[in-house]
Design an enzyme around this catalytic site. Structure first.
Site, PDB file in Angstrom:
ATOM      1  N   MET A   1       0.844  -1.188   0.000  1.00 18.28           N
ATOM      2  CA  MET A   1       0.000   0.000   0.000  1.00 18.28           C
ATOM      3  C   MET A   1       0.878   1.236   0.000  1.00 18.28           C
ATOM      4  O   MET A   1       1.989   1.207   0.504  1.00 18.28           O
ATOM      5  CB  MET A   1      -0.912   0.017   1.220  1.00 18.28           C
ATOM      6  CG  MET A   1      -1.962   1.118   1.177  1.00 18.28           C
ATOM      7  SD  MET A   1      -2.573   1.544   2.805  1.00 18.28           S
ATOM      8  CE  MET A   1      -1.155   2.358   3.506  1.00 18.28           C
ATOM      9  N   CYS A   2       0.337   2.319  -0.505  1.00 16.07           N
ATOM     10  CA  CYS A   2       1.121   3.546  -0.622  1.00 16.07           C
ATOM     11  C   CYS A   2       0.233   4.764  -0.420  1.00 16.07           C
ATOM     12  O   CYS A   2      -0.989   4.693  -0.515  1.00 16.07           O
ATOM     13  CB  CYS A   2       1.762   3.650  -2.006  1.00 16.07           C
ATOM     14  SG  CYS A   2       2.734   2.222  -2.477  1.00 16.07           S
ATOM     15  N   GLY A   3       0.914   5.873  -0.168  1.00 13.97           N
ATOM     16  CA  GLY A   3       0.293   7.176  -0.293  1.00 13.97           C
ATOM     17  C   GLY A   3       0.830   7.797  -1.562  1.00 13.97           C
ATOM     18  O   GLY A   3       2.042   7.978  -1.703  1.00 13.97           O
TER      19      GLY A   3
END
Length: 643
Positions: A1-3
């Site tokens: 997951m990432c921003g």
């Protein structure tokens, strides 16, 4: 997951080398393992890309990634199926390699049509000056946009800002397909034109099912200088799930079960359905497809593979890699049971159970057969469940904390320990006071929930934030100790109620409009789930550097459930605790679960008691004043004390 984030400016006076401080901070919360910014400039526009990675699979790949032609890719997703990704490979790099080789827009659409799993992305195509972006069909990963300065700039981001000025301008990117902006044309025209490549379903008869969200619906809340148009080539993404089966039975449903429609839920009633050969096959097929979905979501993450024999034996010292939002209800119990099948046995599983405690309340609340106003006798807890509750409550050191979800959670823990006694089940009791709720809502949570803004969004968003943070008390053999779950993956049961008629409104709709009305209600639920729940929950859970995963919204699970007629999924002529989510209850019995298979639906805001903490005369759909974004000067509270 990432921003992930992309800030685009079309005016030299607005060019910037960095993002606003609070936006950058919020993005870093989502991706603690690596951070990078990349600036791409043309004569008339500037794109500032920022990505912050939570490493979960393969080799850590820093984002944004860029190829030799100047194309830039930001990926916040997981490829669980559709495109092959080996265990040691990183899906960001694999997908970018495919994307870089695409020769035209049709190939880009074909590529994203194949991906199964949650995703949002931003892709800058340097040679054509195109910016592509979008979310998966269900909107399981957040992506927001805001347009400002009369078309001179806009921003795409996984999460918004905490400051009051910009906060109200952020909106969720609709999960309606892929969007493309021609940056060069925007400079010339002065207008931002979003070309949409919508999701469509192609049947075997080659009939195209149009996307539910029309262009006018998407455009309704956008500024006047932004327009959404259909792509000129009339291309589309293929929907990853089959349409909902709207078939109706030839005989009235009531005639099959009229003799048991007014009795309390018992295990014996469920056993009647298990004697039907066809139904038993359907149940096993459902268990199989859901089990595979859970397996994909608990195995696609890094583990300590090189432990010595002595380290393996020290299970009490092992770290849980997977946590489950756990109320002890049917959804979380089935997920936990299936997760137990696939997670290595020497690895604990964290069960995150949240309760909101009003300090002035000192008397415990318990199930009371006579004290509560029952609408009908179908809501009385089963005898089997009442015994389990009493036993579980007697064993707990925090007996004064007896909100409904804590009671069912403790009982559910005992069931899981009976089903899988060799597993270490970490039942994390997370207690939240009024003071803590109000402080952290103001400083950390409200901007994550927004742009959603109702009382219901506030209640569920806050409950999920505290639960997924995982700070609480762990009841172990040696006593009670403080505990913080460090599991990077958080499983949640979202999608079960929507597909299996689990909400009270489904029963109301059935009573007024029959099975046809119930089918339409379920179709509507699935159509709006991206805007109702998933973006919000992704932002809230992701704020802890953790990833939300949704087994009930696996593409194969949804397609399987969509293929079934409604009466094989639910039977609302039967009492609460049986009729709603009937198929899931039958699966629970087959998996060896007992009392939890008969628990009626209780919404999280009521089960955790957050709905009782503040104003009790509010409606769930009311605008929530508590979600007002704070001013700039108050931001320092959170920055100085990171929780």
């Amino acid at each position: 997951m990432c921003g992930i984030c992309c800030s685009v400016n079309f005016s030299a006076e607005h060019f910037s080398q960095d993002l606003k401080e609070d936006l950058l901070y919020n993005l870093k919360q989502r991706g603690p393992n690596s951070s990078k910014q990349l600036l791409k400039s043309d004569v008339n526009y500037q794109c500032l890309f920022s990505a912050h990675v939570l490493h979960l699979r393969g080799v850590l790949t820093t984002q944004p990634v860029e190829d030799e032609r100047g194309n830039v890719f930001l990926w916040n997703g997981e490829i669980f199926s559709g495109i092959k990704v080996e265990a040691e490979e990183n899906d960001t790099q694999i997908l970018f390699n495919y994307l870089s080789s695409c020769k035209n827009e049709s190939e880009i659409l074909s590529l994203f049509s194949e991906v199964q799993g949650p995703w949002s992305f931003i892709y800058y195509q340097a040679s054509s000056h195109y910016l592509w972006f979008g979310r998966d069909f269900f909107g399981r990963r957040s992506l927001l946009w805001h347009f400002s300065n009369l078309g001179k700039s806009f921003c795409l981001s996984s999460v918004g800002t905490q400051t009051s000025g910009l906060a109200n301008q952020w909106q969720e990117v609709p999960a309606s397909g892929l969007f493309r902006i021609d940056l060069k044309s925007t400079v010339i025209s002065g207008c931002i034109i979003l070309q949409l490549y919508p999701w469509k379903y192609i049947s075997r008869e080659n009939i195209i099912e149009e996307n539910v969200n029309s262009l006018s619906q998407i455009s309704a809340d956008l500024p006047a200088f932004v327009s959404v148009v259909a792509n000129e080539a009339k291309l589309y993404l293929e929907k990853p799930v089959v349409p909902l089966n709207m078939m109706l039975p030839q005989a009235a449903l009531e005639t099959h079960c009229s003799n048991i429609s007014n009795v309390p839920p018992t295990r014996e009633i469920l056993q009647v359905f298990l004697t039907d050969v066809h139904m038993k096959e359907v149940i096993q097929q459902f268990i199989d497809v859901l089990s595979v979905a859970v397996k994909k979501r608990v195995l696609c993450l890094p583990r300590d593979e090189n432990l010595t024999a002595n380290e393996v034996l020290k299970t009490c010292d092992r770290k849980a890699n997977v946590a489950i939002l756990f109320s002890g209800g049917i959804d979380s119990m089935v997920i936990a049971t299936l997760a137990d099948r696939h997670i290595p046995l020497d690895e604990p599983i964290d069960l995150l159970n949240v309760a909101f405690i009003a300090e002035e309340k000192t008397m415990p609340t318990t199930f009371n057969r006579e004290g509560n106003k029952q609408k009908n006798k179908c809501e009385i807890p089963s005898e089997e469940f009442s015994k389990d509750v009493a036993a579980a409550a007697a064993d707990s050191p925090n007996k004064h904390v007896s909100v409904p979800d804590r009671i069912t959670g403790r009982a559910g823990l005992k069931e899981l320990q009976a089903v899988s006694p060799s597993r270490i089940w970490n039942f994390v009791e997370i207690n939240v006071s009024m003071e803590e709720l109000q402080k952290l809502r103001r400083t950390r949570i409200c901007h994550l929930i927004r742009p959603l803004d109702t009382v219901l969004d506030d209640s569920i968003g806050c409950a999920v934030w505290f639960a997924s943070r995982g700070i609480g008390w762990l009841v172990a053999q040696e006593g009670v100790k403080s505990y913080q779950s460090n599991a990077k993956v958080v499983l949640t049961g979202i999608g079960a109620d929507e597909q299996l008629a689990g909400y009270s409104r489904h029963r109301v709709r059935f009573q007024s409009h029959g099975l046809e009305g119930l089918n339409k209600e379920i179709m509507m639920e699935l159509g709006r789930i991206s805007s109702r729940n998933l973006g919000r929950d992704d932002r809230v859970i992701g704020d802890h550097g953790k990833e939300a995963r949704f087994p009930f919204l696996d593409e194969n699970v949804v397609s399987f459930l969509n293929s079934l007629p409604i009466w094989e999924k639910a039977n609302l002529t039967l009492p609460r605790g049986i009729g709603e989510k009937l198929l899931l209850r039958l699966a629970a019995v087959e998996l060896g679960l007992t009392a939890s298979a008969l628990l009626p639906k209780r919404a999280m805001q009521f089960g955790s008691r957050i709905a009782k903490m503040e104003k009790i005369n509010e409606k769930a759909s009311d605008k929530c004043g508590r979600l007002q974004i704070m001013s700039l000067e108050n931001l320092s509270i959170e920055k100085e004390t990171k929780l």
